[in-house]
Scaffold this active site. Structure first.
Site, PDB file in Angstrom:
ATOM      1  N   GLU A   1       0.811  -1.233   0.000  1.00 21.89           N
ATOM      2  CA  GLU A   1       0.000   0.000   0.000  1.00 21.89           C
ATOM      3  C   GLU A   1       0.844   1.283   0.000  1.00 21.89           C
ATOM      4  O   GLU A   1       0.583   2.226   0.758  1.00 21.89           O
ATOM      5  CB  GLU A   1      -0.956  -0.029   1.200  1.00 21.89           C
ATOM      6  CG  GLU A   1      -1.895  -1.209   1.186  1.00 21.89           C
ATOM      7  CD  GLU A   1      -2.720  -1.352   2.470  1.00 21.89           C
ATOM      8  OE1 GLU A   1      -2.755  -0.407   3.269  1.00 21.89           O
ATOM      9  OE2 GLU A   1      -3.307  -2.434   2.677  1.00 21.89           O
TER      10      GLU A   1
ATOM     11  N   GLU B   1      -5.783 -10.852  -1.122  1.00 25.00           N
ATOM     12  CA  GLU B   1      -6.548 -10.688   0.129  1.00 25.00           C
ATOM     13  C   GLU B   1      -8.057 -10.689  -0.150  1.00 25.00           C
ATOM     14  O   GLU B   1      -8.819  -9.912   0.364  1.00 25.00           O
ATOM     15  CB  GLU B   1      -6.148  -9.376   0.821  1.00 25.00           C
ATOM     16  CG  GLU B   1      -4.677  -9.265   1.128  1.00 25.00           C
ATOM     17  CD  GLU B   1      -4.303  -7.994   1.864  1.00 25.00           C
ATOM     18  OE1 GLU B   1      -5.197  -7.354   2.449  1.00 25.00           O
ATOM     19  OE2 GLU B   1      -3.117  -7.623   1.849  1.00 25.00           O
TER      20      GLU B   1
END
Ligand code: G3I
Length: 394
Positions: free
Chosen positions: A183, A300
């Site tokens: 991220e 995920e």
């Protein structure tokens, strides 16, 4: 009509029924009534085969298409819940320690490394013939307090190198892949490169990403090194901006020879926002990433159901549709090699901390480890994809 065609029709009809569902228009309530025809077949939709059959698992159906399937799990859950651990080892072919390789666990105490939980997870993977996927070496938050207080311009580079070297070397040769940086892109960043503000960026500069990948590569030349990020599945303005910024980062890294081998697309889907997923734009993004010579991993995957109807039967169908809808797009991209759900059973999901909490139903198995429509939808997406990968790990 064969059973699969009937079934495919069933899932496809789910798709068409909810193509425009956003959870707000009253018109979608009309669509829901069409679903009742599947009420009687929901058990049929999940009794495709018996878990006692070695080929009857998410991992086996994925393997037939050259896809590596697995899930994230916590040490606390796998080590204390033997029923869950058994089902996990049957359904999955790769294990991702959800938190046990993060700074908040491995570096909890100042100046120390604590690998007790991560070592247990590595041993569990090895003894159950599972691949092991590492998550994550560098992230912008969830640092232990002592790290926040210690990191500075004078030591950030050394702390980064020490951490990546020590952690990656410990599992070198046993790690399928690593989320090296997680991220790092913020589409709202004022920077031209859209990098997210973080201690790493502040104290080292944008070079921290290249440094992390090279340090990881030198520590374990065999591991697939992944840049992992979220918000890439949807077409909302922020999703498009995120895709563009991530592509820009990957192009920069590849052009400078950084050893990044794959993009990790987290895939935390919002069940009530699936109309925001534009299949053609997502296909184009996947193709653009693949054209950089990168693998793509769905890292995920889950479906947040907190804004879906309370009715469990309907909610399960919408969650199933979201899985099928998303995977039917991404699995057509040959560069997609891996699908990991962020958990396997509703018994242990990160959504239990918020939203529907203990009533959340985001994952393939319910809290009693029974297969849900979501399990069948994921299997159907593996069966029906045109994907012909050659993933040696699957
Ligand atoms: O195990 C301790 C427990 O002993 C303690 O009582 C409790 C309260 O302090 O904390 C428990 O640890 C928590 C852990 O989840 C297990 O529940 C940590 O504080 C908490 O920070 C941790 O949250 C994790 C979060 O990342 C931050 O690391 C979530 O489980 C995990 O699902 C989530 O996963 C992230 C990915 O790493 C990156 N992508 C987004 C994804 C969802 O946020």
């Amino acid at each position: 009509m064969t059973r699969r065609q009937t079934l495919g029709l069933g899932i496809a009809s789910l798709l068409s029924t909810f193509a425009g569902y956003s959870g707000t228009e009253n018109s979608s309530a009309k669509n829901f009534t069409e679903l009742s025809e599947y009420e009687q077949s929901s058990s049929e939709l999940t009794d495709l085969c018996s878990i006692s059959e070695p080929t009857c698992s998410l991992g086996s159906y994925a393997k037939e298409q050259g896809i590596l399937y697995g899930a994230a799990a916590k040490h606390n859950t796998l080590s204390s819940d033997s029923e869950f651990a058994t089902i996990f080892s049957q359904e999955c072919r790769v294990l991702v320690p959800e938190n046990d390789l993060k700074w908040e666990v491995v570096r909890r105490e100042p100046g120390q490394f604590n690998f007790s939980k991560a070592d247990w997870m590595a041993e569990f993977a090895q003894s159950n013939n599972l691949q092991l996927r590492g998550h994550t070496l560098l992230w912008h938050h969830y640092f232990p307090q002592w790290v926040e207080q210690t990191l500075g311009a004078d030591n950030a580079e050394d702390m980064l190198i020490e951490h990546v070297q020590t952690v990656v070397k410990r599992y070198a040769g046993r790690m399928h892949s690593w989320d090296v940086v997680n991220e790092a892109v913020d589409h709202e960043s004022s920077r031209q490169d859209r990098l997210r503000t973080s201690p790493w960026l502040s104290f080292i500069g944008p070079e921290y990403i290249d440094l992390a990948f090279w340090t990881a590569h030198e520590a374990d030349p065999e591991a697939i090194l992944v840049y992992n990020d979220n918000g890439l599945w949807w077409d909302a303005p922020e999703g498009e901006a995120k895709k563009a910024a991530v592509l820009q980062l990957l192009e920069t890294l590849r052009s400078q020879g950084t050893p990044v081998h794959a993009l990790g697309i987290q895939g935390h889907l919002l069940g009530h926002e699936m109309h925001q997923m534009n299949p053609e734009k997502l296909r184009k993004f996947l193709s653009d990433v693949s054209s950089l010579g990168l693998e793509i991993m769905i890292t995920e995957l889950d479906v947040n159901d907190h804004n879906l109807p309370d009715d469990v039967g309907l909610r399960d169908r919408l969650v199933a549709e979201a899985y099928y809808n998303f995977l039917s797009v991404v699995l057509d991209e040959p560069a997609v090699t891996t699908v990991v759900t962020w958990g396997l059973s509703d018994r242990d999901t990160w959504y239990s901390g918020w939203g529907r909490k203990e009533n959340a139903r985001p994952l393939p198995l319910d809290r009693d480890l029974n297969r849900k429509l979501a399990w069948r939808a994921i299997v159907e997406s593996f069966i029906s994809t045109s994907h012909q990968g050659d993933n040696i790990y699957s």
